[in-house]
Motif scaffolding. Structure first.
Motif, PDB file in Angstrom:
ATOM      1  N   SER A  11       0.821  -1.207   0.000  1.00 29.30           N
ATOM      2  CA  SER A  11       0.000   0.000   0.000  1.00 29.30           C
ATOM      3  C   SER A  11       0.855   1.257   0.000  1.00 29.30           C
ATOM      4  O   SER A  11       1.780   1.387   0.799  1.00 29.30           O
ATOM      5  CB  SER A  11      -0.916  -0.001   1.226  1.00 29.30           C
ATOM      6  N   HIS A  12       0.503   2.165  -0.886  1.00 25.71           N
ATOM      7  CA  HIS A  12       1.162   3.473  -0.971  1.00 25.71           C
ATOM      8  C   HIS A  12       0.448   4.415  -0.008  1.00 25.71           C
ATOM      9  O   HIS A  12      -0.754   4.642  -0.141  1.00 25.71           O
ATOM     10  CB  HIS A  12       1.086   3.989  -2.411  1.00 25.71           C
ATOM     11  N   THR A  13       1.180   4.944   0.977  1.00 26.82           N
ATOM     12  CA  THR A  13       0.570   5.766   2.031  1.00 26.82           C
ATOM     13  C   THR A  13       1.322   7.092   2.184  1.00 26.82           C
ATOM     14  O   THR A  13       2.027   7.297   3.171  1.00 26.82           O
ATOM     15  CB  THR A  13       0.561   5.015   3.374  1.00 26.82           C
ATOM     16  N   PRO A  14       1.145   8.019   1.237  1.00 29.00           N
ATOM     17  CA  PRO A  14       1.916   9.262   1.288  1.00 29.00           C
ATOM     18  C   PRO A  14       1.383  10.332   2.249  1.00 29.00           C
ATOM     19  O   PRO A  14       2.024  11.353   2.438  1.00 29.00           O
ATOM     20  CB  PRO A  14       1.841   9.767  -0.156  1.00 29.00           C
ATOM     21  N   ALA A  42       5.508  -1.146   1.990  1.00 30.89           N
ATOM     22  CA  ALA A  42       5.392  -0.050   1.026  1.00 30.89           C
ATOM     23  C   ALA A  42       5.778  -0.567  -0.359  1.00 30.89           C
ATOM     24  O   ALA A  42       6.658  -1.425  -0.480  1.00 30.89           O
ATOM     25  CB  ALA A  42       6.294   1.100   1.433  1.00 30.89           C
ATOM     26  N   PRO A  43       5.138  -0.063  -1.414  1.00 40.46           N
ATOM     27  CA  PRO A  43       5.425  -0.566  -2.758  1.00 40.46           C
ATOM     28  C   PRO A  43       6.899  -0.460  -3.167  1.00 40.46           C
ATOM     29  O   PRO A  43       7.398  -1.347  -3.859  1.00 40.46           O
ATOM     30  CB  PRO A  43       4.561   0.303  -3.671  1.00 40.46           C
ATOM     31  N   THR A  61      -3.589   2.014  -3.319  1.00 39.16           N
ATOM     32  CA  THR A  61      -2.949   3.100  -4.049  1.00 39.16           C
ATOM     33  C   THR A  61      -3.783   4.359  -3.979  1.00 39.16           C
ATOM     34  O   THR A  61      -4.991   4.314  -3.752  1.00 39.16           O
ATOM     35  CB  THR A  61      -2.706   2.721  -5.532  1.00 39.16           C
ATOM     36  N   SER A  69      -0.519   5.185  -8.228  1.00 40.68           N
ATOM     37  CA  SER A  69       0.681   5.895  -7.774  1.00 40.68           C
ATOM     38  C   SER A  69       1.904   5.358  -8.520  1.00 40.68           C
ATOM     39  O   SER A  69       1.945   4.186  -8.910  1.00 40.68           O
ATOM     40  CB  SER A  69       0.877   5.711  -6.271  1.00 40.68           C
ATOM     41  N   ALA A  71       4.650   4.715  -7.216  1.00 39.01           N
ATOM     42  CA  ALA A  71       5.255   3.689  -6.363  1.00 39.01           C
ATOM     43  C   ALA A  71       4.641   2.314  -6.646  1.00 39.01           C
ATOM     44  O   ALA A  71       5.364   1.313  -6.731  1.00 39.01           O
ATOM     45  CB  ALA A  71       5.085   4.063  -4.893  1.00 39.01           C
ATOM     46  N   LEU A  72       3.321   2.251  -6.801  1.00 36.90           N
ATOM     47  CA  LEU A  72       2.692   0.962  -7.101  1.00 36.90           C
ATOM     48  C   LEU A  72       3.072   0.495  -8.505  1.00 36.90           C
ATOM     49  O   LEU A  72       3.331  -0.692  -8.725  1.00 36.90           O
ATOM     50  CB  LEU A  72       1.175   1.020  -6.942  1.00 36.90           C
TER      51      LEU A  72
END
Length: 155
Positions: A11-14, A42-43, A61, A69, A71-72
């Motif tokens: 999971s992308h958690t910005p 994190a991805p 995402t 994202s 990152a994903l």
């Protein structure tokens, strides 16, 4: 002694809000599923070895310009070929934190997961619009459903 099944959450958690969603999902997944080990990664830190060790996967995402994202996307680029053959049929679920409608993001992720031949076990959860505290409950329920389904051998 039984072998615990592995549920991987990538999971992308910005932001604090997206982190709260991932935390709720994790809390839900760790409820009432004693036979399931849950990991949140994190991805940009997850790799093929994480996917190869997983029995099921939850992808998270943000919606970025109508797409997943970066990152994903990077995660998918790195795991695609190493996981293509060995993980066919991998059960997965998707949640999207979408400021708009999430359709482009959903389509992009589903295009890649179709190529990987993964199996969606439920409709994507799309948390649309302004942040709503109800999103936290929805993510908790998603985590719980995935873990309990995996624990029961349903997915």
């Amino acid at each position: 002694m039984s072998i615990r099944k592995r549920l991987l959450v990538v999971s992308h958690t910005p932001s604090p809000n997206t982190r709260a969603l991932a935390d709720a999902l994790l809390a839900g997944a760790q409820t009432d599923a004693p036979g399931v080990e849950v990991r949140l990664v994190a991805p940009l830190e997850a790799g093929p070895e994480d996917v190869l060790a997983a029995d099921a996967l939850i992808l998270g995402t943000t919606e970025n310009l109508g797409y997943m994202s970066g990152a994903l996307k990077d995660f998918f680029d790195r795991i695609y070929y190493p996981c293509l053959e060995p993980k066919q049929g991998l059960p997965y679920a998707l949640y999207i934190r979408a400021g708009h409608d999430g359709t482009g993001t959903r389509r992009a992720v589903e295009t890649i997961t179709t190529g990987l031949r993964w199996r969606a076990v439920q409709e994507p959860l799309i948390c649309r619009g302004e942040f709503d505290p109800a999103f936290i409950d929805q993510c908790r329920e998603l985590g719980m459903a995935m873990a309990m389904g995996l624990d029961a051998g349903i997915i």
